[in-house]
Design a protein around this motif. Structure first.
Motif, short mmCIF file in Angstrom:
data_model
loop_
_atom_site.label_atom_id
_atom_site.label_comp_id
_atom_site.label_asym_id
_atom_site.label_seq_id
_atom_site.Cartn_x
_atom_site.Cartn_y
_atom_site.Cartn_z
N ARG A 45 10.84 -21.93 3.43
CA ARG A 45 10.41 -22.72 4.22
C ARG A 45 8.96 -22.41 4.41
NH1 ARG A 45 14.54 -21.83 9.56
NH2 ARG A 45 16.04 -23.10 8.06
N TYR A 46 8.32 -21.48 4.82
CA TYR A 46 7.05 -21.95 4.23
C TYR A 46 6.12 -20.72 3.60
CZ TYR A 46 9.39 -21.16 9.02
OH TYR A 46 10.27 -21.34 10.08
N GLY A 47 6.62 -21.10 2.13
CA GLY A 47 5.87 -20.16 0.98
C GLY A 47 5.64 -18.60 0.83
N HIS A 48 5.65 -18.40 -0.34
CA HIS A 48 5.72 -17.31 -0.76
C HIS A 48 4.12 -15.83 0.23
CE1 HIS A 48 8.16 -17.16 -3.61
NE2 HIS A 48 8.04 -18.34 -4.02
N LYS A 49 3.12 -16.79 0.31
CA LYS A 49 2.51 -16.60 1.71
C LYS A 49 2.69 -15.43 2.30
CE LYS A 49 -2.52 -16.24 2.55
NZ LYS A 49 -3.74 -17.80 2.82
N ALA A 50 4.07 -16.06 3.71
CA ALA A 50 4.29 -15.92 4.96
C ALA A 50 5.67 -14.47 4.20
CB ALA A 50 5.24 -17.09 5.21
N ILE A 79 6.71 -8.98 4.23
CA ILE A 79 7.25 -7.89 3.22
C ILE A 79 5.98 -6.62 3.79
CG2 ILE A 79 7.02 -6.63 1.23
CD1 ILE A 79 8.52 -9.04 -0.22
N ALA A 80 5.00 -6.92 4.39
CA ALA A 80 3.79 -6.41 4.55
C ALA A 80 4.54 -6.05 6.08
CB ALA A 80 2.86 -6.69 4.56
N ASP A 81 5.04 -6.36 6.41
CA ASP A 81 5.54 -6.06 8.33
C ASP A 81 6.03 -6.00 8.35
OD1 ASP A 81 2.75 -7.99 9.08
OD2 ASP A 81 4.42 -9.87 9.62
N ASP A 112 12.88 -6.50 -1.56
CA ASP A 112 12.48 -6.61 -0.59
C ASP A 112 13.12 -4.95 -0.48
OD1 ASP A 112 15.09 -6.80 -1.78
OD2 ASP A 112 15.31 -8.80 0.83
N GLU A 113 12.84 -4.27 -1.27
CA GLU A 113 13.90 -3.01 -1.07
C GLU A 113 12.92 -1.98 -0.68
OE1 GLU A 113 17.14 -2.25 -3.15
OE2 GLU A 113 17.77 -4.17 -3.88
N PHE A 114 13.45 -1.23 0.47
CA PHE A 114 12.48 0.21 1.32
C PHE A 114 13.61 1.12 0.97
CE2 PHE A 114 10.66 -4.22 1.88
CZ PHE A 114 8.89 -3.49 2.47
N LEU A 115 12.71 2.14 1.26
CA LEU A 115 13.59 3.23 0.50
C LEU A 115 12.80 4.25 1.47
CD1 LEU A 115 15.28 5.16 -1.81
CD2 LEU A 115 13.62 6.67 -1.19
N VAL A 116 12.80 5.82 2.28
CA VAL A 116 12.22 6.40 2.49
C VAL A 116 13.10 7.97 2.46
CG1 VAL A 116 10.72 7.62 4.85
CG2 VAL A 116 11.83 4.97 4.49
N LEU A 117 12.05 8.71 2.26
CA LEU A 117 12.32 10.30 2.42
C LEU A 117 11.94 11.21 3.16
CD1 LEU A 117 12.99 10.95 -1.77
CD2 LEU A 117 14.68 9.99 -0.18
N GLY A 123 0.77 -1.04 -0.07
CA GLY A 123 -0.08 -0.49 -0.30
C GLY A 123 0.67 1.16 -0.05
N ILE A 124 2.21 1.08 0.15
CA ILE A 124 2.98 2.16 -0.12
C ILE A 124 3.32 2.25 -1.60
CG2 ILE A 124 3.82 2.16 2.12
CD1 ILE A 124 6.66 1.16 1.09
N GLY A 125 4.42 3.98 -1.59
CA GLY A 125 4.56 4.08 -3.04
C GLY A 125 5.24 2.90 -3.19
#
Length: 160
Positions: A56-61, A66-68, A89-94, A20-22
């Motif tokens: 180990r746990y699947g893509h749903k996990a 990633i959401a967490d 799995d990369e994030f950026l904050v400005l 839900g983020i940019g």
């Protein structure tokens, strides 16, 4: 109807569907219009162990992981800056217009939150007193610091 459809298209174009983020497109658009910001900070973050979680746990996990991570990263900064998921799995904050003391305090809070959760991120952060014309350089420096931290975290795990 046409206006609703247009808004939905724009949302799809600039918002990461999972978090839900940019998304990267939103970040690119922001960089085209990023003005002068005397004091500014940026954070580059990479989720640790996502592949292991997926295996180990699947893509749903993995998606929940990633959401967490997005929630952890953005929780403290979304009112002051803009959060983006710029890769798998990369994030950026400005964060424009933030003092160094406030920024460092918020980073410490984020690290405490991470220690209490299952989210483990390698963070690279940079604060500059005059960001005018230096955004790309600051982002590159934060990215380099994030990779240094990621390597250090791998070495720490091997020593345990």
């Amino acid at each position: 109807k046409e206006q609703t459809y247009q808004l939905e298209l724009e949302k799809t174009a600039y918002q990461d569907a999972l978090t839900g983020i940019g998304n990267r497109s939103a970040f690119t658009k922001e960089m085209q219009t990023y003005g002068e910001n005397p004091e500014a900070a940026c954070i580059v973050a990479d989720v640790n162990n996502l592949k292991l979680c997926n295996d180990r746990y699947g893509h749903k996990a993995g998606d929940k992981f990633i959401a967490d991570a997005a929630d952890c990263i953005c929780r403290g900064f979304e009112k002051l800056g803009k959060c983006y998921r710029i890769g798998g799995d990369e994030f950026l904050v400005l964060i424009p217009g933030i003092t160094e003391n406030l920024f460092q305090s918020m980073i410490r809070s984020m690290l405490v939150d991470m220690a209490k959760s299952s989210v483990h991120l390698a963070l690279g952060s940079v604060w500059v007193d005059d960001c005018t014309g230096k955004v790309e350089k600051s982002l590159s420096e934060a990215d380099a610091r994030m990779y240094e931290r990621k390597v250090a975290m791998k070495c720490e795990r091997k020593e345990e």
